[in-house]
Design an enzyme around this catalytic site. Structure first.
Site, PDB file in Angstrom:
ATOM      1  N   HIS A   1       0.838  -1.208   0.000  1.00  0.00           N
ATOM      2  CA  HIS A   1       0.000   0.000   0.000  1.00  0.00           C
ATOM      3  C   HIS A   1       0.872   1.257   0.000  1.00  0.00           C
ATOM      4  O   HIS A   1       0.579   2.237  -0.686  1.00  0.00           O
ATOM      5  CB  HIS A   1      -0.859   0.065   1.257  1.00  0.00           C
ATOM      6  CG  HIS A   1      -1.793  -1.084   1.465  1.00  0.00           C
ATOM      7  ND1 HIS A   1      -1.730  -1.912   2.567  1.00  0.00           N
ATOM      8  CD2 HIS A   1      -2.833  -1.535   0.720  1.00  0.00           C
ATOM      9  CE1 HIS A   1      -2.688  -2.810   2.500  1.00  0.00           C
ATOM     10  NE2 HIS A   1      -3.368  -2.625   1.388  1.00  0.00           N
TER      11      HIS A   1
ATOM     12  N   LYS B   1     -15.221  -8.438   5.004  1.00  0.00           N
ATOM     13  CA  LYS B   1     -14.022  -8.728   5.813  1.00  0.00           C
ATOM     14  C   LYS B   1     -14.227  -8.396   7.277  1.00  0.00           C
ATOM     15  O   LYS B   1     -14.801  -7.361   7.606  1.00  0.00           O
ATOM     16  CB  LYS B   1     -12.844  -7.879   5.309  1.00  0.00           C
ATOM     17  CG  LYS B   1     -12.178  -8.446   4.098  1.00  0.00           C
ATOM     18  CD  LYS B   1     -10.979  -7.605   3.708  1.00  0.00           C
ATOM     19  CE  LYS B   1     -10.414  -8.093   2.393  1.00  0.00           C
ATOM     20  NZ  LYS B   1      -9.424  -7.162   1.854  1.00  0.00           N
TER      21      LYS B   1
ATOM     22  N   SER C   1      -2.480  -8.046   3.275  1.00  0.00           N
ATOM     23  CA  SER C   1      -2.594  -7.825   4.724  1.00  0.00           C
ATOM     24  C   SER C   1      -2.816  -9.151   5.441  1.00  0.00           C
ATOM     25  O   SER C   1      -2.256  -9.390   6.524  1.00  0.00           O
ATOM     26  CB  SER C   1      -3.746  -6.863   5.019  1.00  0.00           C
ATOM     27  OG  SER C   1      -3.514  -5.634   4.389  1.00  0.00           O
TER      28      SER C   1
HETATM   29  N1  COA Z   1       0.383  -4.266  -2.701  1.00  0.00           N
HETATM   30  C1  COA Z   1       0.202  -5.372  -1.967  1.00  0.00           C
HETATM   31  N2  COA Z   1      -1.018  -5.745  -1.465  1.00  0.00           N
HETATM   32  C2  COA Z   1      -2.065  -4.949  -1.741  1.00  0.00           C
HETATM   33  C3  COA Z   1      -1.943  -3.781  -2.495  1.00  0.00           C
HETATM   34  C4  COA Z   1      -0.650  -3.457  -2.981  1.00  0.00           C
HETATM   35  N3  COA Z   1      -0.448  -2.372  -3.721  1.00  0.00           N
HETATM   36  N4  COA Z   1      -3.148  -3.208  -2.594  1.00  0.00           N
HETATM   37  C5  COA Z   1      -4.001  -3.984  -1.922  1.00  0.00           C
HETATM   38  N5  COA Z   1      -3.353  -5.041  -1.419  1.00  0.00           N
HETATM   39  C6  COA Z   1      -3.925  -6.142  -0.656  1.00  0.00           C
HETATM   40  C7  COA Z   1      -4.575  -5.690   0.615  1.00  0.00           C
HETATM   41  O1  COA Z   1      -3.689  -5.781   1.732  1.00  0.00           O
HETATM   42  C8  COA Z   1      -5.730  -6.647   0.754  1.00  0.00           C
HETATM   43  O2  COA Z   1      -5.291  -7.818   1.434  1.00  0.00           O
HETATM   44  P1  COA Z   1      -6.323  -8.725   2.272  1.00  0.00           P
HETATM   45  O3  COA Z   1      -7.366  -9.203   1.278  1.00  0.00           O
HETATM   46  O4  COA Z   1      -5.488  -9.785   2.797  1.00  0.00           O
HETATM   47  O5  COA Z   1      -6.929  -7.800   3.318  1.00  0.00           O
HETATM   48  C9  COA Z   1      -6.092  -7.047  -0.682  1.00  0.00           C
HETATM   49  O6  COA Z   1      -4.970  -6.664  -1.458  1.00  0.00           O
HETATM   50  C10 COA Z   1      -7.294  -6.340  -1.206  1.00  0.00           C
HETATM   51  O7  COA Z   1      -7.108  -4.941  -1.032  1.00  0.00           O
HETATM   52  P2  COA Z   1      -8.122  -3.879  -1.643  1.00  0.00           P
HETATM   53  O8  COA Z   1      -8.320  -4.160  -3.080  1.00  0.00           O
HETATM   54  O9  COA Z   1      -7.668  -2.533  -1.250  1.00  0.00           O
HETATM   55  O10 COA Z   1      -9.481  -4.266  -0.979  1.00  0.00           O
HETATM   56  P3  COA Z   1      -9.948  -3.993   0.477  1.00  0.00           P
HETATM   57  O11 COA Z   1     -10.852  -5.105   0.806  1.00  0.00           O
HETATM   58  O12 COA Z   1      -8.797  -3.780   1.386  1.00  0.00           O
HETATM   59  O13 COA Z   1     -10.736  -2.627   0.342  1.00  0.00           O
HETATM   60  C11 COA Z   1     -12.595  -1.186  -0.176  1.00  0.00           C
HETATM   61  C12 COA Z   1     -11.945  -2.552  -0.402  1.00  0.00           C
HETATM   62  C13 COA Z   1     -12.686  -0.874   1.321  1.00  0.00           C
HETATM   63  C14 COA Z   1     -11.763  -0.117  -0.859  1.00  0.00           C
HETATM   64  C15 COA Z   1     -14.004  -1.262  -0.812  1.00  0.00           C
HETATM   65  O14 COA Z   1     -14.735  -2.319  -0.227  1.00  0.00           O
HETATM   66  C16 COA Z   1     -14.761   0.054  -0.635  1.00  0.00           C
HETATM   67  O15 COA Z   1     -14.600   0.965  -1.441  1.00  0.00           O
HETATM   68  N6  COA Z   1     -15.578   0.142   0.427  1.00  0.00           N
HETATM   69  C17 COA Z   1     -16.333   1.356   0.750  1.00  0.00           C
HETATM   70  C18 COA Z   1     -17.835   1.126   0.546  1.00  0.00           C
HETATM   71  C19 COA Z   1     -18.177   1.243  -0.901  1.00  0.00           C
HETATM   72  O16 COA Z   1     -18.120   2.299  -1.504  1.00  0.00           O
HETATM   73  N7  COA Z   1     -18.564   0.095  -1.480  1.00  0.00           N
HETATM   74  C20 COA Z   1     -18.923   0.012  -2.874  1.00  0.00           C
HETATM   75  C21 COA Z   1     -17.690  -0.201  -3.708  1.00  0.00           C
HETATM   76  S1  COA Z   1     -18.110  -0.300  -5.400  1.00  0.00           S
END
Ligand code: COA
Length: 163
Positions: A19, A43, A130
């Site tokens: 990140h 999650k 993560s």
């Molecule tokens: N390098 C390494 N790992 C990375 C990374 C990077 N650059 N970017 C993300 N990751 C990992 C994260 O650690 C995460 O790991 P985990 O699954 O073990 O927790 C995984 O990739 C997924 O990350 P991400 O794509 O950021 O998803 P998220 O679940 O952490 O976040 C939200 C998703 C919160 C951004 C999304 O649900 C959201 O926008 N929520 C708000 C409500 C909303 O508007 N919903 C409608 C969306 S259309």
């Protein structure tokens, strides 16, 4: 001077070098970058939103144009509130693509003024997540290659299960 605002969302449970690489690169492209600790309904998080914000703040204190907040609503609405023109996401591999594509289209529908931009994750972070950090920490493994020193102990204190 670039005056555009972008938001970089995630659950950040916890933030990792993966990140932080995306945050540092995006902060050079925009006048203001808002890191949004958001909720992924699917999650269960190990750290509270406040703890996740504090860990990111510790790791980004040298980036002057980066703000870290927690927001519980729809990302598209937050982007509109802050006048953000872009949502920045890191793309790891093909496996991320379908999910990210779906979210980008949904966010565009909800807020046509915001574009989702994907930055390619650095090759050394392609495999990182993560959950992986938490799994290694829970077994007492060394997480130094995955998270900065300033938050390492916070993670171990919460996740490591002493036998
Ligand atoms: N390098 C390494 N790992 C990375 C990374 C990077 N650059 N970017 C993300 N990751 C990992 C994260 O650690 C995460 O790991 P985990 O699954 O073990 O927790 C995984 O990739 C997924 O990350 P991400 O794509 O950021 O998803 P998220 O679940 O952490 O976040 C939200 C998703 C919160 C951004 C999304 O649900 C959201 O926008 N929520 C708000 C409500 C909303 O508007 N919903 C409608 C969306 S259309």
């Amino acid at each position: 001077m670039n005056t555009l605002t972008a938001i970089c969302p995630g659950s950040f449970d916890p933030v990792t070098y993966g990140h932080l690489d995306i945050i540092a690169r995006a902060s050079k492209m925009f006048g203001r970058l808002i890191v949004v600790v958001a909720s992924n309904g699917a999650k269960h998080c190990s750290f509270t939103p406040k703890e996740r914000v504090e860990m990111i703040e510790k790791c980004t204190k040298d980036l002057n144009n980066v703000e870290v907040i927690h927001y519980d609503g729809l990302l598209a609405e937050y982007a509109a509130q802050r006048g953000a023109s872009a949502i920045i996401k890191g793309l790891r591999a093909m496996s991320d693509f379908e999910y990210e594509f779906q979210m980008a289209l949904a966010n565009k529908k909800l807020n046509p003024n915001v574009e989702t931009l994907f930055l390619t994750t650095a090759s050394q972070n392609m495999y990182l997540s993560s959950s992986m950090v938490k799994q290694i920490a829970s077994m007492g493994g060394d997480i130094s290659s995955f998270v900065p020193e300033v938050i390492k102990q916070d993670i171990m204190d919460r996740i490591y299960i002493k036998k």
